[in-house]
Motif scaffolding. Structure first.
Motif, PDB file in Angstrom:
ATOM      1  N   PHE A 339       0.828  -1.206   0.000  1.00  0.00           N
ATOM      2  CA  PHE A 339       0.000   0.000   0.000  1.00  0.00           C
ATOM      3  C   PHE A 339       0.861   1.254   0.000  1.00  0.00           C
ATOM      4  CE2 PHE A 339      -1.926   3.459   2.432  1.00  0.00           C
ATOM      5  CZ  PHE A 339      -3.065   3.698   1.663  1.00  0.00           C
ATOM      6  N   LYS A 340       0.457   2.248  -0.834  1.00  0.00           N
ATOM      7  CA  LYS A 340       1.197   3.511  -0.915  1.00  0.00           C
ATOM      8  C   LYS A 340       0.367   4.722  -0.497  1.00  0.00           C
ATOM      9  CE  LYS A 340       4.859   3.540  -2.087  1.00  0.00           C
ATOM     10  NZ  LYS A 340       6.133   3.249  -1.361  1.00  0.00           N
ATOM     11  N   SER A 341      -0.900   4.803  -0.965  1.00  0.00           N
ATOM     12  CA  SER A 341      -1.700   5.986  -0.639  1.00  0.00           C
ATOM     13  C   SER A 341      -3.140   5.800  -1.102  1.00  0.00           C
ATOM     14  CB  SER A 341      -1.116   7.246  -1.299  1.00  0.00           C
ATOM     15  OG  SER A 341      -1.245   7.176  -2.707  1.00  0.00           O
ATOM     16  N   TYR A 342      -3.974   6.765  -0.712  1.00  0.00           N
ATOM     17  CA  TYR A 342      -5.348   6.840  -1.214  1.00  0.00           C
ATOM     18  C   TYR A 342      -5.480   8.033  -2.157  1.00  0.00           C
ATOM     19  CZ  TYR A 342      -6.524   3.823   2.777  1.00  0.00           C
ATOM     20  OH  TYR A 342      -6.572   2.795   3.689  1.00  0.00           O
ATOM     21  N   PHE A 343      -6.472   7.941  -3.043  1.00  0.00           N
ATOM     22  CA  PHE A 343      -6.854   9.107  -3.850  1.00  0.00           C
ATOM     23  C   PHE A 343      -8.368   9.231  -3.832  1.00  0.00           C
ATOM     24  CE2 PHE A 343      -8.658  10.846  -7.745  1.00  0.00           C
ATOM     25  CZ  PHE A 343      -8.126  12.123  -7.712  1.00  0.00           C
ATOM     26  N   LYS A 344      -8.818  10.460  -3.632  1.00  0.00           N
ATOM     27  CA  LYS A 344     -10.253  10.750  -3.696  1.00  0.00           C
ATOM     28  C   LYS A 344     -10.440  12.129  -4.316  1.00  0.00           C
ATOM     29  CE  LYS A 344     -14.432  10.178  -0.923  1.00  0.00           C
ATOM     30  NZ  LYS A 344     -14.954   9.897   0.438  1.00  0.00           N
ATOM     31  N   ILE A 345     -11.523  12.333  -5.037  1.00  0.00           N
ATOM     32  CA  ILE A 345     -11.719  13.634  -5.675  1.00  0.00           C
ATOM     33  C   ILE A 345     -11.732  14.730  -4.603  1.00  0.00           C
ATOM     34  CG2 ILE A 345     -12.860  12.806  -7.760  1.00  0.00           C
ATOM     35  CD1 ILE A 345     -15.547  13.517  -6.491  1.00  0.00           C
ATOM     36  N   PRO A 346     -11.120  15.878  -4.902  1.00  0.00           N
ATOM     37  CA  PRO A 346     -10.968  16.926  -3.890  1.00  0.00           C
ATOM     38  C   PRO A 346     -12.137  17.896  -3.811  1.00  0.00           C
ATOM     39  CG  PRO A 346      -9.727  17.514  -5.842  1.00  0.00           C
ATOM     40  CD  PRO A 346     -10.326  16.152  -6.116  1.00  0.00           C
ATOM     41  N   ARG A 347     -13.271  17.533  -4.409  1.00  0.00           N
ATOM     42  CA  ARG A 347     -14.435  18.423  -4.390  1.00  0.00           C
ATOM     43  C   ARG A 347     -15.559  17.766  -3.610  1.00  0.00           C
ATOM     44  NH1 ARG A 347     -12.513  17.458  -8.733  1.00  0.00           N
ATOM     45  NH2 ARG A 347     -14.182  16.066  -9.408  1.00  0.00           N
ATOM     46  N   TYR A 348     -16.079  18.468  -2.600  1.00  0.00           N
ATOM     47  CA  TYR A 348     -17.211  17.927  -1.863  1.00  0.00           C
ATOM     48  C   TYR A 348     -18.452  17.910  -2.741  1.00  0.00           C
ATOM     49  CZ  TYR A 348     -14.475  18.415   2.422  1.00  0.00           C
ATOM     50  OH  TYR A 348     -13.513  18.312   3.389  1.00  0.00           O
ATOM     51  N   GLN A 349     -19.206  16.833  -2.613  1.00  0.00           N
ATOM     52  CA  GLN A 349     -20.490  16.725  -3.278  1.00  0.00           C
ATOM     53  C   GLN A 349     -21.595  16.928  -2.250  1.00  0.00           C
ATOM     54  OE1 GLN A 349     -20.446  15.932  -6.894  1.00  0.00           O
ATOM     55  NE2 GLN A 349     -18.404  16.630  -6.307  1.00  0.00           N
ATOM     56  N   SER A 350     -22.789  17.180  -2.744  1.00  0.00           N
ATOM     57  CA  SER A 350     -23.935  17.355  -1.861  1.00  0.00           C
ATOM     58  C   SER A 350     -24.215  16.069  -1.089  1.00  0.00           C
ATOM     59  CB  SER A 350     -25.167  17.738  -2.696  1.00  0.00           C
ATOM     60  OG  SER A 350     -26.366  17.518  -1.984  1.00  0.00           O
ATOM     61  N   ASP A 351     -24.821  16.198   0.084  1.00  0.00           N
ATOM     62  CA  ASP A 351     -25.202  15.022   0.867  1.00  0.00           C
ATOM     63  C   ASP A 351     -26.341  14.244   0.224  1.00  0.00           C
ATOM     64  OD1 ASP A 351     -23.276  15.500   2.769  1.00  0.00           O
ATOM     65  OD2 ASP A 351     -24.595  16.673   4.068  1.00  0.00           O
ATOM     66  N   THR A 352     -26.881  14.761  -0.862  1.00  0.00           N
ATOM     67  CA  THR A 352     -27.917  14.023  -1.606  1.00  0.00           C
ATOM     68  C   THR A 352     -27.338  13.279  -2.807  1.00  0.00           C
ATOM     69  OG1 THR A 352     -28.442  15.853  -3.124  1.00  0.00           O
ATOM     70  CG2 THR A 352     -29.600  15.806  -0.992  1.00  0.00           C
ATOM     71  N   ASP A 387       3.613   9.178  -9.013  1.00  0.00           N
ATOM     72  CA  ASP A 387       4.168   9.086  -7.666  1.00  0.00           C
ATOM     73  C   ASP A 387       3.101   8.386  -6.822  1.00  0.00           C
ATOM     74  OD1 ASP A 387       5.007   9.428  -5.053  1.00  0.00           O
ATOM     75  OD2 ASP A 387       5.592  11.517  -5.304  1.00  0.00           O
ATOM     76  N   SER A 388       3.294   7.101  -6.568  1.00  0.00           N
ATOM     77  CA  SER A 388       2.255   6.302  -5.911  1.00  0.00           C
ATOM     78  C   SER A 388       1.846   6.874  -4.562  1.00  0.00           C
ATOM     79  CB  SER A 388       2.759   4.869  -5.700  1.00  0.00           C
ATOM     80  OG  SER A 388       3.100   4.254  -6.913  1.00  0.00           O
ATOM     81  N   ALA A 389       2.751   7.538  -3.901  1.00  0.00           N
ATOM     82  CA  ALA A 389       2.463   8.056  -2.560  1.00  0.00           C
ATOM     83  C   ALA A 389       1.805   9.432  -2.586  1.00  0.00           C
ATOM     84  CB  ALA A 389       3.755   8.117  -1.738  1.00  0.00           C
TER      85      ALA A 389
END
Length: 466
Positions: A339-352, A387-389
């Motif tokens: 394991f090196k790292s996580y990636f997630k989109i950096p924009r919050y979406q609505s709770d719906t 860069d995996s990390a």
């Protein structure tokens, strides 16, 4: 998407919204919750262009779009109600050529020559396109693989079915080296003592062999057990305990495969395609449901996705945070997953908004690891994991909250210069990125793309379409 209703799937009857949303180009930066776009409003980074949208054909407009396969100048788009074929010779004028009404979730697709393969993971009264939903507790119920002849794109013909244990949630096409056959690795799960054809513990995949000269003789030739001692069943926070695999990605040239198997991530040796062998296995305390996998071009890394919430939950918000419902990047070191790292989109979406890591593909840039990926209502994200990390997003496209309350991109894949995405409700989108980091990819051309059947690309501009 996880079929929460066992052998029924998420039926999802939605209407097509008429009218185009205004497009707004924005820089790549985190967006606060207050900046969430309006209903169905299109926003994108300044390096991304929305080329066109083709609404779902009327015949399957009431059911949701799923996965995509490509061959030549055509894209094949699955749908809970069947599938459609699109002419993409001119991506700016993409158009539907035909639709086949043949219900059965999830209609995960792959294509090879004149054959189209479609997964059915909802229990049906029989194997026909006129079948009705029927409980899996009824012995005569059917689910598995359907095979179509698509030599005539305007009039595909259904030629064969193969029933498989627990159905076919997804499948992966594996060509043999002699090109006499193709194999389908069938992923399925959620057995029950009440299901005659889906008995616990399951913990296996089904392998269908398709002789290319006689495809109607296709049959199950092996059912290798992936977890002979049981899978990950006790980790807190699992969406569903391991009882098989959700999806498998193969890299046939290198003789390897990666399995996203509910509570487990797995590496296989597939040099003998009828006898895949587990070589490494891992779990992750932040993963709820190992959903899909993507190798880098060198086969030295694999990106696994976590479908937290099964595709129906809002997980791209501040409350869930950056490490759940995300991608996990692993380096393959001496045959093991590191394991090196996580990636997630950096924009919050609505709770719906249903939003979580979903299906994507590599963009063929030599010397870099870049992919485009669908995030349901989070849209499509372009990101670099060279860069995996320290992965980073380099572009995006999304719509604001869907008028129907649920929707977004199921899959977003790069194919010969453009990105094609299947939206639950809005149909078929064509997107293009204009960025110095990805421009060289336009030189790489392939004649076929089944995304879970990866092939290598080289600096000479040739890709191996599989």
């Amino acid at each position: 998407m996880l079929s929460n209703l066992r052998r029924g799937g998420r039926v999802g009857r939605f209407l097509v919204l008429v009218g185009a949303a205004a497009a707004i180009a924005l820089p790549v930066m985190p967006v606060q919750a207050a900046d969430i776009p309006g209903t169905d409003e299109i926003v994108m980074s300044s390096n991304v262009e929305h080329v066109t949208n083709v609404p779902k054909p009327a015949a399957i407009a009431a059911t949701i779009n799923t996965d995509i396969a490509f061959q030549g100048n055509y894209a094949y788009v699955g749908n809970y109600g069947g599938f459609s074929i699109y002419d993409i010779k001119n991506p700016k004028k993409a158009k539907a050529v035909s639709s086949v009404v043949c219900p059965g979730s999830q209609m995960d697709l792959s294509v090879y020559g004149d054959l189209l393969f479609a997964s059915v993971d909802s229990s049906r009264s029989d194997d026909s396109c006129a079948s009705a939903a029927q409980p899996a507790s009824v012995k005569e119920s059917w689910e598995g693989i359907r095979i179509f002849d698509v030599s005539d794109k305007t009039n595909p013909k259904y030629i064969k079915s193969v029933e498989t244990s627990c159905g076919s949630h997804t499948h992966t096409l594996v060509p043999d080296k002699k090109r006499n056959n193709v194999y389908l690795y069938i992923s399925s799960y959620s057995p029950s003592a009440n299901f005659p054809d889906c008995q616990p513990p399951h913990d296996k995949i089904s392998i269908v062999k398709v002789p290319l000269k006689n495809p109607t003789s296709a049959s199950v030739v092996a059912t290798p057990v992936v977890f002979p001692d049981g899978g990950n069943e006790t980790q807190p926070g699992l969406l569903v305990p391991t009882s098989g695999c959700h999806d498998i990605t193969v890299y046939a040239e290198k003789g390897i495969a990666a399995g996203a198997c509910m509570g487990d991530g797995v590496l296989f040796d597939i040099r003998n395609p009828e006898k895949p062998r587990v070589t490494a296995r891992t779990t992750d305390p932040n993963f709820a449901f190992w959903h899909s996998a993507t190798f880098n071009n060198e086969g030295t890394k694999v990106v696994f996705t976590d479908e937290l919430g099964g595709g129906g939950a809002a997980t791209c918000n501040e409350a869930i945070g950056p490490n759940r419902g995300a991608d996990a990047i692993y380096d393959i070191v001496k045959g093991k997953l590191v394991f090196k790292s996580y990636f997630k989109i950096p924009r919050y979406q609505s709770d719906t908004e249903n939003c979580v890591a979903h299906n994507g593909s590599l963009i063929p840039v030599k010397g870099r690891d870049i992919m485009v990926q669908a995030w349901y209502q989070g849209g499509a994200s372009f990101w670099d994991f060279t860069d995996s990390a320290h992965p980073k997003e380099i572009g995006y496209f999304e719509r604001g909250p869907a008028a129907e309350g649920s929707g977004g991109f199921w899959s977003a894949y790069y194919y010969n210069g453009y990105v094609y995405a299947s939206d639950f409700n809005r149909g078929f989108d064509v997107i293009k990125i204009d960025d110095r980091r990805t421009d060289s990819a336009s030189k790489v051309r392939v004649d076929r793309l089944n995304t879970q059947t990866q092939g290598s690309y080289s600096e000479r501009g040739h890709g191996h379409g599989h």
